[in-house]
Design a protein around this motif. Structure first.
Motif, PDB file in Angstrom:
ATOM      1  N   THR A  87     -32.307  -6.301 -59.587  1.00  0.00           N
ATOM      2  CA  THR A  87     -31.710  -7.617 -59.432  1.00  0.00           C
ATOM      3  C   THR A  87     -32.348  -8.321 -58.243  1.00  0.00           C
ATOM      4  N   TYR A  88     -32.402  -9.642 -58.314  1.00  0.00           N
ATOM      5  CA  TYR A  88     -32.989 -10.435 -57.239  1.00  0.00           C
ATOM      6  C   TYR A  88     -32.057 -11.598 -56.939  1.00  0.00           C
ATOM      7  N   SER A  89     -32.253 -12.218 -55.804  1.00  0.00           N
ATOM      8  CA  SER A  89     -31.345 -13.292 -55.397  1.00  0.00           C
ATOM      9  C   SER A  89     -32.023 -14.657 -55.335  1.00  0.00           C
ATOM     10  N   ASP A  90     -33.346 -14.692 -55.113  1.00  0.00           N
ATOM     11  CA  ASP A  90     -34.040 -15.969 -54.958  1.00  0.00           C
ATOM     12  C   ASP A  90     -34.314 -16.591 -56.329  1.00  0.00           C
ATOM     13  N   SER A  91     -33.648 -17.683 -56.628  1.00  0.00           N
ATOM     14  CA  SER A  91     -33.800 -18.315 -57.940  1.00  0.00           C
ATOM     15  C   SER A  91     -35.195 -18.901 -58.151  1.00  0.00           C
ATOM     16  N   LEU A  95     -41.768   7.358 -45.510  1.00  0.00           N
ATOM     17  CA  LEU A  95     -41.405   8.451 -46.403  1.00  0.00           C
ATOM     18  C   LEU A  95     -40.177   8.085 -47.227  1.00  0.00           C
ATOM     19  N   GLY A  96     -40.342   8.126 -48.555  1.00  0.00           N
ATOM     20  CA  GLY A  96     -39.219   7.880 -49.443  1.00  0.00           C
ATOM     21  C   GLY A  96     -38.731   6.446 -49.471  1.00  0.00           C
ATOM     22  N   GLN A  97     -39.485   5.545 -48.878  1.00  0.00           N
ATOM     23  CA  GLN A  97     -39.059   4.146 -48.815  1.00  0.00           C
ATOM     24  C   GLN A  97     -39.926   3.261 -49.702  1.00  0.00           C
ATOM     25  N   GLY A  98     -39.498   2.053 -49.853  1.00  0.00           N
ATOM     26  CA  GLY A  98     -40.271   1.070 -50.603  1.00  0.00           C
ATOM     27  C   GLY A  98     -41.430   0.560 -49.779  1.00  0.00           C
ATOM     28  N   LEU A  99     -42.046  -0.489 -50.271  1.00  0.00           N
ATOM     29  CA  LEU A  99     -43.215  -1.060 -49.627  1.00  0.00           C
ATOM     30  C   LEU A  99     -42.803  -2.235 -48.751  1.00  0.00           C
ATOM     31  N   GLU A 100     -43.172  -2.155 -47.487  1.00  0.00           N
ATOM     32  CA  GLU A 100     -42.825  -3.174 -46.508  1.00  0.00           C
ATOM     33  C   GLU A 100     -44.045  -4.060 -46.262  1.00  0.00           C
ATOM     34  N   PHE A 101     -43.908  -5.355 -46.530  1.00  0.00           N
ATOM     35  CA  PHE A 101     -45.004  -6.304 -46.342  1.00  0.00           C
ATOM     36  C   PHE A 101     -45.365  -6.434 -44.864  1.00  0.00           C
ATOM     37  N   LEU A 102     -46.666  -6.440 -44.566  1.00  0.00           N
ATOM     38  CA  LEU A 102     -47.122  -6.631 -43.196  1.00  0.00           C
ATOM     39  C   LEU A 102     -47.809  -7.980 -43.011  1.00  0.00           C
ATOM     40  N   ILE A 103     -48.874  -8.237 -43.811  1.00  0.00           N
ATOM     41  CA  ILE A 103     -49.681  -9.432 -43.595  1.00  0.00           C
ATOM     42  C   ILE A 103     -50.427  -9.791 -44.868  1.00  0.00           C
ATOM     43  N   GLY A 156     -38.662  -3.476 -54.721  1.00  0.00           N
ATOM     44  CA  GLY A 156     -37.470  -2.650 -54.663  1.00  0.00           C
ATOM     45  C   GLY A 156     -37.792  -1.331 -53.989  1.00  0.00           C
ATOM     46  N   LYS A 157     -36.783  -0.506 -53.777  1.00  0.00           N
ATOM     47  CA  LYS A 157     -36.977   0.747 -53.040  1.00  0.00           C
ATOM     48  C   LYS A 157     -37.474   1.901 -53.908  1.00  0.00           C
ATOM     49  N   GLY A 158     -37.612   1.657 -55.197  1.00  0.00           N
ATOM     50  CA  GLY A 158     -38.223   2.652 -56.059  1.00  0.00           C
ATOM     51  C   GLY A 158     -37.240   3.536 -56.791  1.00  0.00           C
ATOM     52  N   THR A 159     -37.697   4.065 -57.936  1.00  0.00           N
ATOM     53  CA  THR A 159     -36.929   5.015 -58.746  1.00  0.00           C
ATOM     54  C   THR A 159     -37.822   6.208 -59.031  1.00  0.00           C
ATOM     55  N   LEU A 160     -37.355   7.382 -58.645  1.00  0.00           N
ATOM     56  CA  LEU A 160     -38.078   8.608 -58.960  1.00  0.00           C
ATOM     57  C   LEU A 160     -37.674   9.062 -60.353  1.00  0.00           C
ATOM     58  N   GLY A 203     -31.787 -14.345 -50.391  1.00  0.00           N
ATOM     59  CA  GLY A 203     -33.116 -14.247 -49.851  1.00  0.00           C
ATOM     60  C   GLY A 203     -34.078 -13.666 -50.864  1.00  0.00           C
ATOM     61  N   GLU A 204     -35.055 -12.918 -50.372  1.00  0.00           N
ATOM     62  CA  GLU A 204     -36.102 -12.399 -51.238  1.00  0.00           C
ATOM     63  C   GLU A 204     -35.865 -10.952 -51.652  1.00  0.00           C
ATOM     64  N   ASN A 205     -34.722 -10.379 -51.254  1.00  0.00           N
ATOM     65  CA  ASN A 205     -34.498  -8.960 -51.511  1.00  0.00           C
ATOM     66  C   ASN A 205     -34.440  -8.634 -52.997  1.00  0.00           C
ATOM     67  N   VAL A 206     -34.821  -7.389 -53.304  1.00  0.00           N
ATOM     68  CA  VAL A 206     -34.740  -6.860 -54.663  1.00  0.00           C
ATOM     69  C   VAL A 206     -33.970  -5.546 -54.601  1.00  0.00           C
ATOM     70  N   GLU A 207     -32.918  -5.450 -55.407  1.00  0.00           N
ATOM     71  CA  GLU A 207     -32.133  -4.223 -55.505  1.00  0.00           C
ATOM     72  C   GLU A 207     -32.565  -3.472 -56.758  1.00  0.00           C
ATOM     73  N   GLN A 208     -32.817  -2.167 -56.610  1.00  0.00           N
ATOM     74  CA  GLN A 208     -33.318  -1.365 -57.736  1.00  0.00           C
ATOM     75  C   GLN A 208     -32.407  -0.167 -57.939  1.00  0.00           C
TER      76      GLN A 208
END
Lengths: 115, 112
Positions: free
Chosen positions: B24-28, A39-47, B103-107, B1-6
């Protein structure tokens, strides 16, 4: 044409029970992905599947989670001994290549509620 | 790493105004940057994407810009309409694995 189909669309289960979630990818797509969205979170990769093989299972949160793909098409995600923290929307996506070179097409997900 | 900040996590605009969402991303090694729109009760839908050899791409009212040096990319929506209201996700892929990191999304809310 038909998009990615997931079933069931909603599933309510009791804690401790096993559940199976199904994904029918777009015909001809060799890559298949499972993601989880809380809920309210981004998408978490599983497989990630390429054909029937799973080169990347790194996102499966515990050994209660497993997935298989048969005939290079349908995939099933199984959660054993469900816990309340498993409640989420489980999304499946497919693509003709992989995520590095082709867009992912998502289904509408299965909303899992563990009571 | 592979994180994305939104950013931002929520955005409210008046109909007809522009909306900008930044990631923004960190992995070149990242080389593919799609944007998805998710409406309530549905799966994410691809709206536009860009590859690392391109700096900007436009499709009608939607555009994406990429700054590889600064490792950030942005979604621009012009002349917003109420039907643009949704959650928008940026994502990246590339490097040694085959997954898309979101990223975690923008409403986005477009007020009539």
């Amino acid at each position: 044409g038909a998009g990615v189909s997931q079933s069931p669309s909603n599933k309510v289960t009791e804690k401790g029970k096993d559940v199976e979630l199904r994904c029918d990818p777009i015909s001809g797509h060799t890559a298949l992905y499972w993601y989880r969205q809380s809920l309210g979170q981004g998408l978490e990769f599983l497989i990630y599947f390429q054909g029937n093989s799973a080169p990347d299972k790194s996102g499966l949160p515990s050994d209660r989670f497993s997935a298989e793909r048969t005939g290079g098409s349908v995939s099933t995600l199984t959660i054993q001994r469900t816990q309340q923290e498993d409640s989420a929307v489980y999304l499946c996506a497919s693509s003709w290549g992989d995520a590095k070179n082709s867009p992912l097409h998502f289904g509408n997900g299965t909303r899992l509620t563990v009571t | 790493g592979e994180n994305v900040e939104q950013h931002p996590s929520t955005l409210s605009v008046q109909e007809g105004d522009s909306a900008v969402i930044k990631c923004t991303y960190s992995d070149s090694a990242s080389n593919y940057f799609p944007w998805y729109k998710q409406e309530l009760g549905k799966g994410p839908q691809l709206i536009i994407d860009i590859r690392s050899n391109v700096g900007e791409k436009k499709d009608q009212r939607i555009a994406v810009t990429l700054n590889k040096t600064a490792k950030h990319f942005s979604l621009h929506i012009t002349e917003t309409q109420p039907e643009d209201s949704a959650v928008y996700f940026c994502a990246r892929s590339g490097g040694s694995n085959y997954k898309l990191t979101f990223g975690k999304g923008t409403l986005l809310t477009v007020n009539p």
